[in-house]
Write a protein that holds these residues in place. Structure first.
Motif, short mmCIF file in Angstrom:
data_model
loop_
_atom_site.label_atom_id
_atom_site.label_comp_id
_atom_site.label_asym_id
_atom_site.label_seq_id
_atom_site.Cartn_x
_atom_site.Cartn_y
_atom_site.Cartn_z
N ALA A 100 51.15 25.74 16.65
CA ALA A 100 52.52 24.97 17.11
C ALA A 100 52.12 24.83 18.56
O ALA A 100 52.47 23.66 19.08
CB ALA A 100 53.61 25.38 16.86
N VAL A 101 51.70 26.34 19.02
CA VAL A 101 51.77 26.62 20.62
C VAL A 101 51.18 25.35 20.86
O VAL A 101 50.75 24.65 21.84
CB VAL A 101 51.50 28.02 20.72
CG1 VAL A 101 50.92 27.72 22.84
CG2 VAL A 101 52.63 28.27 21.04
N ILE A 102 49.75 25.21 20.25
CA ILE A 102 48.57 24.28 20.89
C ILE A 102 48.78 22.71 20.33
O ILE A 102 48.48 22.76 21.68
CB ILE A 102 46.82 24.99 19.63
CG1 ILE A 102 46.42 26.22 19.69
CG2 ILE A 102 46.19 23.63 19.89
CD1 ILE A 102 45.40 26.47 18.95
N VAL A 103 49.49 22.38 19.23
CA VAL A 103 50.11 21.65 19.47
C VAL A 103 51.18 20.87 20.75
O VAL A 103 50.19 20.18 21.17
CB VAL A 103 50.47 20.42 18.09
CG1 VAL A 103 51.20 19.45 18.05
CG2 VAL A 103 49.17 21.14 16.97
N VAL A 104 51.77 21.57 21.26
CA VAL A 104 52.45 20.89 22.24
C VAL A 104 52.42 20.91 23.43
O VAL A 104 52.45 19.90 24.18
CB VAL A 104 53.54 22.84 21.44
CG1 VAL A 104 54.64 22.20 22.30
CG2 VAL A 104 54.95 21.92 20.73
N GLN A 105 51.45 21.90 23.39
CA GLN A 105 50.60 22.44 25.12
C GLN A 105 49.77 20.76 25.41
O GLN A 105 49.55 20.33 26.61
CB GLN A 105 50.64 23.57 25.16
CG GLN A 105 50.76 25.17 25.53
CD GLN A 105 49.93 26.24 25.68
OE1 GLN A 105 48.78 26.76 25.81
NE2 GLN A 105 51.27 27.28 26.25
N GLY A 106 48.96 20.33 23.97
CA GLY A 106 48.04 19.90 24.27
C GLY A 106 48.50 18.05 25.05
O GLY A 106 48.44 17.77 25.55
N PHE A 107 50.51 17.74 24.53
CA PHE A 107 50.85 17.19 24.29
C PHE A 107 52.02 17.33 25.68
O PHE A 107 51.99 16.55 26.73
CB PHE A 107 51.41 16.40 23.44
CG PHE A 107 51.40 15.99 22.55
CD1 PHE A 107 51.21 14.45 22.18
CD2 PHE A 107 51.29 16.28 21.07
CE1 PHE A 107 49.95 13.69 21.18
CE2 PHE A 107 50.88 15.75 19.75
CZ PHE A 107 50.02 14.71 19.85
N ALA A 108 52.66 18.18 25.74
CA ALA A 108 52.53 18.42 27.33
C ALA A 108 52.49 18.96 28.38
O ALA A 108 53.20 18.44 29.50
CB ALA A 108 53.38 19.90 26.76
#
Length: 272
Positions: A100-108
């Motif tokens: 989840a961290v990887i996905v969220v940081q990628g967009f953020a």
């Protein structure tokens, strides 16, 4: 052909003897390396808290307060899930949190469509899948005094297959980035063949060891962030690449520990 087979078997036996004293420590080292990029990221956010807030608010449009919560949630998730992964507790929760961290940081941070970021993080996801597979295999061994659970066994096969394929994607970014040199060509050929062997599960453990060796040398020579003093921003990017490469190395070491799984040439050979 017979001579080549004999040489291969002798080499495997020799490497097996060298590997035997280290085998008990490989799982712990592998899990620690795998989560190292998340631990480093959490520490970096804390150390550069004000800079992170400014970037999110000024360049990514985060409202005051939401940016604080976002960074805090990322730090807590990365540290807690990394601790769970290293200690081999609640592995599925740890993998889900770090993914989840990887996905969220990628967009953020607006990096989700950056090619190198995307490919590297797919490789890290491959490492997380190897961690999940290790947990499933360990869970299967502990159920009913060693009687396998078919659902866990089937899941681990698919997870290991996905993990193997995603792990090798790092070499895609390596081949297509940087200037062409003879050394890069040789490393790309050896690494490419090893990646193919890992993907199909043929001599997967030894191919993974070759890739760990290549990545170790590459990381020390190319991602030597400790020698960069003139540009802090560039230093952070190189440091980020360094720890991501460590994480991918951890994924390959987990492959050495767990094995390639049911969907592999190595496993099919056992049936003949």
């Amino acid at each position: 052909m017979d001579q080549l087979k004999n040489v291969s078997e002798q080499t495997e036996d020799a490497l097996g003897k060298l590997n035997r004293p280290l085998k008990p420590y490989i799982p712990w080292v592998a899990r620690t390396l795998l989560v190292s990029t998340f631990i480093e990221d959490a520490v970096r956010i804390v150390v550069q808290w004000q800079n992170q807030l400014y970037f999110l608010q000024a360049y990514r449009g985060f409202p005051w307060g939401i940016s604080h919560f976002f960074l805090l949630a990322n730090v807590v998730t990365m540290l807690v899930c990394s601790g769970l992964a290293i200690s081999r507790r609640q592995t599925e929760v740890a993998v889900a949190g770090l993914f989840a961290v990887i996905v969220v940081q990628g967009f953020a941070y607006g990096l989700i469509f950056d090619f190198n970021f995307f490919v590297r993080n797919l490789s890290v996801v491959g490492g997380l899948l190897m961690l999940l597979a290790e947990g499933l295999v360990a869970k299967r061994r502990n159920v009913f005094a060693g009687l396998p659970s078919m659902s866990d066994e089937d899941r681990s096969k698919y997870v290991l297959l996905g993990g193997r394929i995603l792990l090798v994607l790092l070499f895609v970014s390596f081949v297509f980035s940087g200037s062409f040199t003879v050394t890069r060509l040789v490393v790309s050929i050896i690494g490419g063949l090893s990646c193919l062997m890992v993907a199909v599960g043929f001599k997967a453990k030894w191919s993974a060891i070759v890739l760990v060796t290549i990545l170790s040398v590459f990381n020390l020579m190319v991602n030597n962030w400790w020698s960069i003093d003139f540009n802090p921003t560039h230093r952070d990017f190189v440091k980020y690449d360094f720890f991501q490469t460590l994480s991918i190395m951890g994924g390959f070491l987990l492959l050495v520990n767990v094995g390639p799984g049911g969907f592999s040439v190595d496993e099919k050979k056992k049936n003949f």
